[in-house]
Motif scaffolding. Structure first.
Motif, PDB file in Angstrom:
ATOM      1  N   SER A 215      49.100  43.259  29.337  1.00 40.53           N
ATOM      2  CA  SER A 215      48.415  43.440  30.724  1.00 40.53           C
ATOM      3  C   SER A 215      49.352  43.690  31.765  1.00 40.53           C
ATOM      4  O   SER A 215      48.962  44.390  32.566  1.00 40.53           O
ATOM      5  CB  SER A 215      47.865  42.010  30.927  1.00 40.53           C
ATOM      6  N   GLY A 216      50.672  43.547  31.618  1.00 46.24           N
ATOM      7  CA  GLY A 216      51.319  43.811  32.846  1.00 46.24           C
ATOM      8  C   GLY A 216      51.579  45.466  32.776  1.00 46.24           C
ATOM      9  O   GLY A 216      51.925  45.991  33.552  1.00 46.24           O
ATOM     10  N   LYS A 217      51.589  46.077  31.497  1.00 49.67           N
ATOM     11  CA  LYS A 217      51.718  47.380  31.513  1.00 49.67           C
ATOM     12  C   LYS A 217      50.583  48.142  32.066  1.00 49.67           C
ATOM     13  O   LYS A 217      50.712  49.186  32.629  1.00 49.67           O
ATOM     14  CB  LYS A 217      52.047  48.002  29.978  1.00 49.67           C
ATOM     15  N   TYR A 218      49.506  47.707  32.162  1.00 45.80           N
ATOM     16  CA  TYR A 218      48.223  48.482  32.484  1.00 45.80           C
ATOM     17  C   TYR A 218      47.635  48.019  33.885  1.00 45.80           C
ATOM     18  O   TYR A 218      47.223  48.780  34.390  1.00 45.80           O
ATOM     19  CB  TYR A 218      47.042  48.128  31.390  1.00 45.80           C
ATOM     20  N   PHE A 219      47.794  46.785  34.324  1.00 43.68           N
ATOM     21  CA  PHE A 219      47.384  46.408  35.315  1.00 43.68           C
ATOM     22  C   PHE A 219      48.077  45.092  35.833  1.00 43.68           C
ATOM     23  O   PHE A 219      48.641  44.229  35.017  1.00 43.68           O
ATOM     24  CB  PHE A 219      45.985  46.029  35.831  1.00 43.68           C
ATOM     25  N   SER A 220      48.102  44.843  37.180  1.00 44.40           N
ATOM     26  CA  SER A 220      48.745  43.373  37.700  1.00 44.40           C
ATOM     27  C   SER A 220      47.883  42.315  37.261  1.00 44.40           C
ATOM     28  O   SER A 220      46.766  42.609  37.240  1.00 44.40           O
ATOM     29  CB  SER A 220      48.777  43.693  39.148  1.00 44.40           C
ATOM     30  N   ASP A 221      48.327  41.222  37.676  1.00 49.37           N
ATOM     31  CA  ASP A 221      47.338  40.156  37.480  1.00 49.37           C
ATOM     32  C   ASP A 221      46.157  40.109  38.605  1.00 49.37           C
ATOM     33  O   ASP A 221      45.059  39.845  38.102  1.00 49.37           O
ATOM     34  CB  ASP A 221      47.995  38.700  37.655  1.00 49.37           C
ATOM     35  N   ALA A 222      46.324  40.489  39.798  1.00 44.81           N
ATOM     36  CA  ALA A 222      45.490  40.501  40.680  1.00 44.81           C
ATOM     37  C   ALA A 222      44.275  41.624  40.315  1.00 44.81           C
ATOM     38  O   ALA A 222      43.104  41.200  40.345  1.00 44.81           O
ATOM     39  CB  ALA A 222      45.945  41.072  42.113  1.00 44.81           C
ATOM     40  N   ALA A 223      44.771  42.690  39.765  1.00 42.11           N
ATOM     41  CA  ALA A 223      43.793  43.738  39.147  1.00 42.11           C
ATOM     42  C   ALA A 223      42.828  43.305  38.171  1.00 42.11           C
ATOM     43  O   ALA A 223      41.570  43.282  38.028  1.00 42.11           O
ATOM     44  CB  ALA A 223      44.535  45.034  38.891  1.00 42.11           C
ATOM     45  N   LEU A 224      43.611  42.378  37.159  1.00 42.23           N
ATOM     46  CA  LEU A 224      42.951  41.976  35.928  1.00 42.23           C
ATOM     47  C   LEU A 224      42.051  40.786  36.474  1.00 42.23           C
ATOM     48  O   LEU A 224      40.692  40.574  36.123  1.00 42.23           O
ATOM     49  CB  LEU A 224      43.795  41.176  35.123  1.00 42.23           C
ATOM     50  N   GLU A 225      42.497  40.005  37.572  1.00 44.05           N
ATOM     51  CA  GLU A 225      41.355  38.897  37.895  1.00 44.05           C
ATOM     52  C   GLU A 225      40.233  39.485  38.790  1.00 44.05           C
ATOM     53  O   GLU A 225      39.047  39.075  38.584  1.00 44.05           O
ATOM     54  CB  GLU A 225      42.185  38.232  38.975  1.00 44.05           C
ATOM     55  N   LEU A 226      40.371  40.768  39.406  1.00 43.89           N
ATOM     56  CA  LEU A 226      39.270  41.310  40.139  1.00 43.89           C
ATOM     57  C   LEU A 226      38.293  42.043  38.933  1.00 43.89           C
ATOM     58  O   LEU A 226      37.021  42.093  39.094  1.00 43.89           O
ATOM     59  CB  LEU A 226      39.950  42.664  41.006  1.00 43.89           C
TER      60      LEU A 226
END
Length: 121
Positions: free
Chosen positions: A9-20
């Motif tokens: 997940s860190g490679k593809y998107f930030s935690d904020a983006a994943l939460e969105l």
């Protein structure tokens, strides 16, 4: 979340983006989300929500159904769908508040392919 999921997940998107993305999946009763991936990063989220006039009463029950035990089901599905992709799109189809189908369209940049002009053949 498992350690490998955190690395992916860190490679593809930030935690904020994943939460969105997770929130968008939870908000849709019927429709789709499309994640656009470029250079191994999710750069865009396209949200299409369908409103079914005859199913207005089902909306509350669909929201409850979208909550998966432990809250990790949606996150795991999203991470698995984008893992290993450099360029492409992932379309998540949602019906009655649940993920019904994930379509993965991977693209390859032609400049990275060998043998296009007869070389190496």
């Amino acid at each position: 979340m498992a350690k490998q999921d955190e690395v992916v997940s860190g490679k593809y998107f930030s935690d904020a983006a994943l939460e969105l993305i997770e929130q968008a999946v939870r908000d849709i009763s019927f429709g789709s989300l499309t994640l656009v991936i470029q250079d191994s990063k999710v750069i865009q989220l396209e949200k299409l929500e369908k409103i079914r006039i005859c199913d207005q009463q089902a909306k509350g029950s669909a929201k409850a159904a979208a909550k998966e035990p432990g809250g990790t089901g949606i996150r795991t599905r999203i991470i698995q769908s984008v893992s290993g992709m450099e360029y492409g799109k992932v379309a998540i189809q949602i019906q009655a508040g649940q993920i019904m189908q994930v379509e993965r369209t991977e693209k390859y940049r032609v400049g990275k392919l060998t043998g296009l002009h007869g070389d190496g053949i």
